[in-house]
Design a protein around this motif. Structure first.
Motif, mmCIF file in Angstrom:
data_model
loop_
_atom_site.group_PDB
_atom_site.id
_atom_site.type_symbol
_atom_site.label_atom_id
_atom_site.label_comp_id
_atom_site.label_asym_id
_atom_site.label_seq_id
_atom_site.Cartn_x
_atom_site.Cartn_y
_atom_site.Cartn_z
ATOM 1 N N PHE A 211 0.839 -1.207 0.000
ATOM 2 C CA PHE A 211 0.000 0.000 0.000
ATOM 3 C C PHE A 211 0.874 1.257 0.000
ATOM 4 C CE2 PHE A 211 -2.728 2.995 2.607
ATOM 5 C CZ PHE A 211 -3.596 3.302 1.569
ATOM 6 N N LYS A 212 1.949 1.213 0.751
ATOM 7 C CA LYS A 212 2.913 2.309 0.788
ATOM 8 C C LYS A 212 3.525 2.546 -0.595
ATOM 9 C CE LYS A 212 7.275 3.481 3.156
ATOM 10 N NZ LYS A 212 8.241 3.001 4.185
ATOM 11 N N THR A 213 3.870 1.453 -1.269
ATOM 12 C CA THR A 213 4.466 1.550 -2.605
ATOM 13 C C THR A 213 3.491 2.143 -3.608
ATOM 14 O OG1 THR A 213 5.874 -0.367 -2.154
ATOM 15 C CG2 THR A 213 5.559 0.226 -4.464
ATOM 16 N N LEU A 214 2.223 1.756 -3.514
ATOM 17 C CA LEU A 214 1.217 2.312 -4.414
ATOM 18 C C LEU A 214 1.172 3.834 -4.286
ATOM 19 C CD1 LEU A 214 -1.797 -0.167 -4.107
ATOM 20 C CD2 LEU A 214 -0.379 0.219 -6.114
ATOM 21 N N GLN A 215 1.198 4.335 -3.064
ATOM 22 C CA GLN A 215 1.119 5.782 -2.859
ATOM 23 C C GLN A 215 2.318 6.491 -3.487
ATOM 24 O OE1 GLN A 215 -0.408 6.856 1.290
ATOM 25 N NE2 GLN A 215 -0.177 4.643 1.482
ATOM 26 N N ASP A 233 -2.025 -6.433 7.709
ATOM 27 C CA ASP A 233 -1.387 -5.251 8.281
ATOM 28 C C ASP A 233 -2.399 -4.126 8.434
ATOM 29 O OD1 ASP A 233 1.099 -6.483 8.238
ATOM 30 O OD2 ASP A 233 1.676 -5.620 6.314
ATOM 31 N N ARG A 234 -2.064 -3.182 9.276
ATOM 32 C CA ARG A 234 -2.826 -1.941 9.356
ATOM 33 C C ARG A 234 -2.271 -0.982 8.313
ATOM 34 N NH1 ARG A 234 -6.144 -0.468 13.172
ATOM 35 N NH2 ARG A 234 -5.318 -2.078 14.589
ATOM 36 N N PHE A 235 -3.121 -0.501 7.436
ATOM 37 C CA PHE A 235 -2.675 0.391 6.365
ATOM 38 C C PHE A 235 -2.416 1.792 6.921
ATOM 39 C CE2 PHE A 235 -4.944 -2.104 2.753
ATOM 40 C CZ PHE A 235 -3.972 -3.075 2.843
ATOM 41 N N GLU A 236 -1.351 2.409 6.402
ATOM 42 C CA GLU A 236 -0.958 3.739 6.863
ATOM 43 C C GLU A 236 -0.811 4.688 5.677
ATOM 44 O OE1 GLU A 236 2.667 3.102 8.928
ATOM 45 O OE2 GLU A 236 1.716 2.166 10.674
ATOM 46 N N LEU A 237 -1.306 5.888 5.853
ATOM 47 C CA LEU A 237 -1.114 6.912 4.840
ATOM 48 C C LEU A 237 0.316 7.437 4.915
ATOM 49 C CD1 LEU A 237 -4.446 8.930 5.191
ATOM 50 C CD2 LEU A 237 -3.907 7.084 3.578
ATOM 51 N N GLN A 238 0.890 7.628 3.745
ATOM 52 C CA GLN A 238 2.268 8.101 3.626
ATOM 53 C C GLN A 238 2.285 9.597 3.297
ATOM 54 O OE1 GLN A 238 4.846 5.946 4.375
ATOM 55 N NE2 GLN A 238 3.078 4.678 4.947
ATOM 56 N N GLU A 245 -2.078 14.784 -3.029
ATOM 57 C CA GLU A 245 -3.539 14.922 -2.912
ATOM 58 C C GLU A 245 -4.247 13.724 -3.542
ATOM 59 O OE1 GLU A 245 -5.036 18.820 -3.891
ATOM 60 O OE2 GLU A 245 -3.087 19.731 -3.488
ATOM 61 N N LEU A 246 -3.836 12.541 -3.094
ATOM 62 C CA LEU A 246 -4.397 11.304 -3.631
ATOM 63 C C LEU A 246 -5.803 11.058 -3.083
ATOM 64 C CD1 LEU A 246 -1.274 8.973 -3.233
ATOM 65 C CD2 LEU A 246 -1.944 10.337 -5.237
ATOM 66 N N THR A 247 -6.531 10.219 -3.783
ATOM 67 C CA THR A 247 -7.860 9.786 -3.339
ATOM 68 C C THR A 247 -7.839 8.281 -3.114
ATOM 69 O OG1 THR A 247 -8.979 11.538 -4.579
ATOM 70 C CG2 THR A 247 -10.304 9.630 -3.934
ATOM 71 N N ILE A 248 -8.353 7.838 -1.972
ATOM 72 C CA ILE A 248 -8.437 6.415 -1.675
ATOM 73 C C ILE A 248 -9.902 6.028 -1.566
ATOM 74 C CG2 ILE A 248 -7.913 4.611 0.017
ATOM 75 C CD1 ILE A 248 -5.405 6.155 0.740
ATOM 76 N N VAL A 249 -10.287 4.982 -2.275
ATOM 77 C CA VAL A 249 -11.665 4.491 -2.214
ATOM 78 C C VAL A 249 -11.652 3.033 -1.765
ATOM 79 C CG1 VAL A 249 -12.473 6.086 -3.982
ATOM 80 C CG2 VAL A 249 -11.707 3.808 -4.651
ATOM 81 N N GLY A 250 -12.666 2.669 -1.043
ATOM 82 C CA GLY A 250 -12.842 1.273 -0.654
ATOM 83 C C GLY A 250 -13.883 0.615 -1.539
ATOM 84 N N SER A 251 -13.879 -0.724 -1.545
ATOM 85 C CA SER A 251 -14.860 -1.443 -2.344
ATOM 86 C C SER A 251 -15.131 -2.786 -1.694
ATOM 87 C CB SER A 251 -14.344 -1.636 -3.776
ATOM 88 O OG SER A 251 -15.341 -2.226 -4.587
ATOM 89 N N SER A 252 -16.406 -3.134 -1.598
ATOM 90 C CA SER A 252 -16.785 -4.396 -0.980
ATOM 91 C C SER A 252 -17.949 -4.996 -1.752
ATOM 92 C CB SER A 252 -17.185 -4.178 0.482
ATOM 93 O OG SER A 252 -17.570 -5.381 1.091
ATOM 94 N N ASP A 253 -17.940 -6.310 -1.909
ATOM 95 C CA ASP A 253 -18.977 -7.026 -2.654
ATOM 96 C C ASP A 253 -18.984 -6.594 -4.124
ATOM 97 O OD1 ASP A 253 -19.687 -8.307 -0.286
ATOM 98 O OD2 ASP A 253 -21.149 -6.766 0.228
#
Length: 313
Positions: A211-215, A233-238, A245-253
Motif C-alpha cells: 500500500f505504501k508503494t502504491l502511494q 497489516d494496518r494500512f498507513e497513509l504516507q 492529494e491522492l484519493t483512496i476508495v474502498g470497495s466491498s462485494d
C-alpha cells in the motif's frame, strides 16, 4: 432434508453441524451443492483470528460464501429457476441450502463449476475497477496477485480494455499468471516500481508495504482502490498521500452479480478455461477441516481451493 454445514466455533475450531432444513417458502429454492471454494484471503484470516479489521469475539460463525449447485426443488411462486438448473449462490460450506430465487445466479451448463464459482469474486474485483473507471490509455498498478489481483487484471484487460497494467508480486508463478492474463510488467520487488507514474492503483495484497508503494507510484491527484480482504497489516497513509492529494476508495462485494455473470460467462466461453487455473488445489468436502489446518500452518499455499461434493462427476 438434513443439511451439513461447516461452522467455526472458535479460533481454529471447525466442526460439521447437522440440522433439518425447514419447508420451502413460495419464493425459495433448494440447492444441492456440487462444488465450493475456499477464498483464502478472507477465510483463513477468520479461521486464525488474524484479520485486524474483524471482531473475532462472536461464535459460532458460518464459513465460506462461494457455492455452486443444482436446483432440486422450487417454491410455488418461483418463475425464473427450474429444477435441474445449475446456479451460483452465497451460502458457503454446506451440502444443501435454501435460498430465495433472486439470490441464485444461473450458470450455463457448458460452463465448468470452477469458472462458475469465479464469477462472484470477479464481480467484486470489477466493482473496485469501475469505481476508478480508468480509460484505455491510463496506466494502472496492482499490488498482489492472489485471486482478487488476478481477476482485477482480467477485468481491466478484457472489459475496460486498459493497455498498460503493471503488477507488484514477489511470487514468480503468480506473476507469470498475471502476464498470461495481460499484465505488461511484473515487479518482484517494491524497489522496481517507478515513482509518480500511474494514474490508478489497486491494493490486493493486504500488506502495508505494498500500500505504501502504491502511494509512491501514483501521480498527483491519482486514485487508489483497496480491494484486499483479510488484512494482515494496518494500512498507513504516507507523506505522498498528502503531497500528491491522492484519493483512496474502498470497495466491498460486487456491483451487480447477475449482470456481471452474463458478461463473465460469455467472456469465459470466448477465452477458454485459463481462469480455472486459479484453483491450484482440489479437495473433497470431507477434507475441508484438515485443509484449513494445513493452510494455517503454511504446509500448503495455493491461490485458491476448489471443493468437490459427493455425487459429482
Amino acid at each position: 432434508m438434513e443439511q451439513s454445514s461447516l461452522v467455526l466455533y472458535g479460533e481454529e475450531e471447525l466442526n460439521w453441524n447437522k440440522e433439518t432444513l425447514p419447508a420451502l417458502k413460495s419464493d425459495q429454492v433448494l440447492i444441492k451443492t456440487i462444488a465450493g471454494a475456499i477464498s483464502i484471503g478472507s477465510e483463513l484470516s477468520q479461521y486464525m483470528e488474524s484479520d485486524i479489521a474483524v471482531d473475532s469475539s462472536h461464535y459460532p460463525k458460518e464459513t465460506g460464501y462461494e457455492s455452486y449447485g443444482e436446483v432440486v426443488e422450487i417454491g410455488s411462486k418461483v418463475s425464473m429457476l427450474n429444477i435441474g438448473d445449475r446456479v451460483v449462490a452465497f451460502y458457503g460450506h454446506k451440502d444443501y441450502e435454501i435460498v430465495k430465487e433472486n439470490e441464485a445466479i444461473v450458470v450455463p451448463k457448458d460452463i465448468h463449476y470452477s469458472e462458475g464459482l469465479l464469477t462472484i469474486l470477479s464481480c467484486d474485483a470489477a466493482k473496485g475497477v469501475l469505481k476508478l473507471n480508468p480509460k484505455e490509455t491510463d496506466k494502472v498498478l496492482i499490488a498482489g496477485m492472489g485471486t482478487m489481483g488476478l481477476l482485477t487484471v482480467y477485468f481491466l484487460k478484457e472489459y475496460m480494455k486498459v493497455h498498460h497494467i503493471d503488477v507488484l508480486e514477489p511470487n514468480t508463478s503468480r506473476g507469470d499468471f498475471a502476464k498470461k492474463l495481460g499484465a505488461n510488467n511484473v515487479f518482484n520487488d517494491i524497489a522496481q516500481c517507478p515513482n509518480d507514474y500511474y494514474r490508478y492503483g489497486l491494493e490486493c495484497s493486504a500488506y502495508n508495504e505494498a500500500f505504501k508503494t502504491l502511494q509512491k507510484s501514483l501521480q498527483k491527484n491519482a486514485k487508489v482502490c483497496i480491494l484486499s480482504d483479510g488484512n494482515k497489516d494496518r494500512f498507513e497513509l504516507q507523506p505522498e498521500f498528502y503531497e500528491k492529494e491522492l484519493t483512496i476508495v474502498g470497495s466491498s462485494d460486487g456491483w451487480d452479480y447477475r449482470k456481471h455473470s452474463k458478461w463473465f460467462f460469455e467472456k469465459v466461453k470466448q477465452n477458454g478455461s485459463q481462469l480455472s487455473a486459479i484453483f491450484e488445489m482440489k479437495i473433497k468436502k470431507q477434507e475441508l477441516i484438515p485443509c484449513f489446518k494445513d493452510l494455517s500452518q503454511g504446509k500448503i499455499n495455493p491461490l485458491k481451493v476448489l471443493i468437490e461434493y459427493e455425487g459429482e462427476e
